[in-house]
Design an enzyme around this catalytic site. Structure first.
Site, PDB file in Angstrom:
ATOM      1  N   GLY A  30       0.789  -1.241   0.000  1.00  0.00           N
ATOM      2  CA  GLY A  30       0.000   0.000   0.000  1.00  0.00           C
ATOM      3  C   GLY A  30       0.815   1.282   0.000  1.00  0.00           C
ATOM      4  O   GLY A  30       0.239   2.371   0.076  1.00  0.00           O
ATOM      5  N   GLY A  59       2.194   3.217  -5.891  1.00  0.00           N
ATOM      6  CA  GLY A  59       1.307   2.939  -7.013  1.00  0.00           C
ATOM      7  C   GLY A  59      -0.181   2.916  -6.686  1.00  0.00           C
ATOM      8  O   GLY A  59      -0.703   3.797  -5.995  1.00  0.00           O
ATOM      9  N   LEU A  60      -0.839   1.888  -7.189  1.00  0.00           N
ATOM     10  CA  LEU A  60      -2.292   1.776  -7.030  1.00  0.00           C
ATOM     11  C   LEU A  60      -2.685   1.557  -5.571  1.00  0.00           C
ATOM     12  O   LEU A  60      -3.732   2.025  -5.129  1.00  0.00           O
ATOM     13  CB  LEU A  60      -2.821   0.632  -7.897  1.00  0.00           C
ATOM     14  N   ARG A  93       5.654 -13.061   1.368  1.00  0.00           N
ATOM     15  CA  ARG A  93       6.009 -14.467   1.139  1.00  0.00           C
ATOM     16  C   ARG A  93       6.307 -15.193   2.449  1.00  0.00           C
ATOM     17  O   ARG A  93       6.302 -16.414   2.505  1.00  0.00           O
ATOM     18  CB  ARG A  93       7.248 -14.558   0.225  1.00  0.00           C
ATOM     19  N   TYR A 125      -5.678 -10.823 -17.380  1.00  0.00           N
ATOM     20  CA  TYR A 125      -5.233 -12.122 -17.890  1.00  0.00           C
ATOM     21  C   TYR A 125      -5.358 -13.243 -16.853  1.00  0.00           C
ATOM     22  O   TYR A 125      -4.927 -14.361 -17.114  1.00  0.00           O
ATOM     23  CB  TYR A 125      -3.822 -12.049 -18.488  1.00  0.00           C
ATOM     24  N   GLY A 146      -7.157  -2.694 -16.265  1.00  0.00           N
ATOM     25  CA  GLY A 146      -6.285  -2.613 -17.432  1.00  0.00           C
ATOM     26  C   GLY A 146      -5.059  -1.818 -17.025  1.00  0.00           C
ATOM     27  O   GLY A 146      -4.846  -1.551 -15.832  1.00  0.00           O
TER      28      GLY A 146
END
Ligand code: HXC
Ligand code: NAP
Length: 281
Positions: A17, A20-21, A69, A148, A190
């Site tokens: 967070g 970016g987005l 991870r 995808y 997208g």
């Protein structure tokens, strides 16, 4: 369309967070009254993002440096955040990705991306989900996916495999844990310009302008568009939406599906005229 207190009282964790987005969604959630929790691997990046978001919105932002991870580290993070009170929403947004020919990839390359995207989402989902179930609380998980995830894509195969796994997780738990009041949805954006994605996936200017131009709307998505959709999905306004994979790509995915879509920019106006039926005399 959003009331200023839409997310008041909600505690939301966004993995990845600080950039970016993830950061843009966090900002929007704070503007709408949520308390924000963010994690990522880089402590300095987290601290700077938290400061920026606090001063822009006046909201509460807590950070925890964590590699998703690492199962034990994710558990420790959730345990620490839960001390403030239970989280209400988890946004699995952290990701790793790069463009490569699959035959060039090492096992380590697969493990890195699948570890972050799939195992990271599983670790955070399990840590929150077990607590929600034990406490009999409602929960909400939003996974940030890709278009995808359903159909696959060459040249980003570790990511495609991992995002497909996350989609299976979304749809499976939407039913299994939906019965216990925990919702699962995903967004498939997208291309939206971020340093993390574009430096790795559209590393040349020509690729970037080609990608924007071939979109039916002729442009990339914006951070605001994604953040508003995410705000809706983490809010109670979307309470009956569960198990959905929502595409937000300007129509790019469908463009590849329609058998004749490719014709649009290949036929000249004269060619269109030539194939019109001839008027009967
Ligand atoms: C081939 C590569 C590679 C590349 C790394 N590797 N980059 N292989 N091509 N470009 C291999 C390494 O050789 C190594 O293999 C293994 O991957 C792990 O790399 P490390 O650098 O050691 O690992 P790590 O520090 O964990 O880095 C993870 C990472 C990195 C995924 C490789 O890119 C990263 O930190 N990314 C985080 C941010 C990110 O990717 N954001 C974009 C998300 S955009 P060996 O064999 O030596 O172990 C997105 C969707 C976009 O997801 C959709 C757009 C439409
Ligand atoms: P980004 O800025 O690179 O975001 C990735 C974030 O994940 C970073 O904050 C990174 O922080 C964190 N992260 C990476 N590995 C991690 C790990 N092992 N543990 C914890 N955090 C980790 O890229 P973005 O474009 O905003 O991508 C955000 C999400 O949107 C991803 O899920 C991506 O697949 C999806 N998406 C993006 C686009 C697009 O066009 N931008 C399109 C479709 C989908 P650290 O490096 O500090 O750990």
């Amino acid at each position: 369309m959003f009331e200023k207190d839409l997310l008041a009282g909600k505690r939301i964790l966004i993995t990845g967070g600080a950039t970016g987005l993830g950061k843009s969604m966090g900002r929007r959630f704070l503007e709408l009254g949520a308390s924000l929790y963010i994690c990522g691997r880089r402590e300095q990046v987290l601290a700077e993002a938290a400061e920026e978001l606090r001063s822009a919105t006046g909201g509460t932002v807590k950070t925890f440096s964590c590699d998703v991870r690492d199962h034990a580290r994710v558990e420790a993070m959730i345990e620490e955040f839960w001390q403030d009170g239970p989280l209400d929403v988890l946004v699995n947004n952290a990701a790793g990705n790069f463009l490569a020919r699959t035959e060039d990839l090492s096992t380590g390359a697969f493990e890195a991306v699948i570890g972050i995207v799939l195992m990271g989402s599983i670790h955070a989902t399990m840590a929150c989900g077990r607590r929600w179930l034990k406490e009999g609380r409602q929960g909400n998980v939003l996974n940030i996916s890709t278009t995808y995830a359903e159909l696959g894509s060459g040249y980003v195969v570790p990511s495609a495999v991992a995002k497909a796994g996350v989609l299976a997780l979304t749809r499976s738990l939407a039913v299994e844990w939906g019965r216990k009041g925990i919702r699962f949805n995903s967004i498939a954006p997208g291309a939206i310009p971020t340093e993390g994605a574009f430096s790795r996936l559209l590393p040349m200017k020509e690729l970037e302008s080609l990608a924007a131009k071939k979109n039916p709307l002729g442009r990339f998505g914006t951070h605001e568009e994604l953040a508003n959709l995410a705000a809706f999905l983490v809010s109670d306004l979307s309470g009956y939406i569960n198990g959905e994979h929502i595409t937000m790509d300007g129509g790019a995915l469908l463009q590849g599906a329609g058998s004749f879509n490719y014709i649009g920019d290949r036929l000249t106006p004269e060619m269109w005229e030539a194939i019109k039926p001839k008027k009967k005399p």
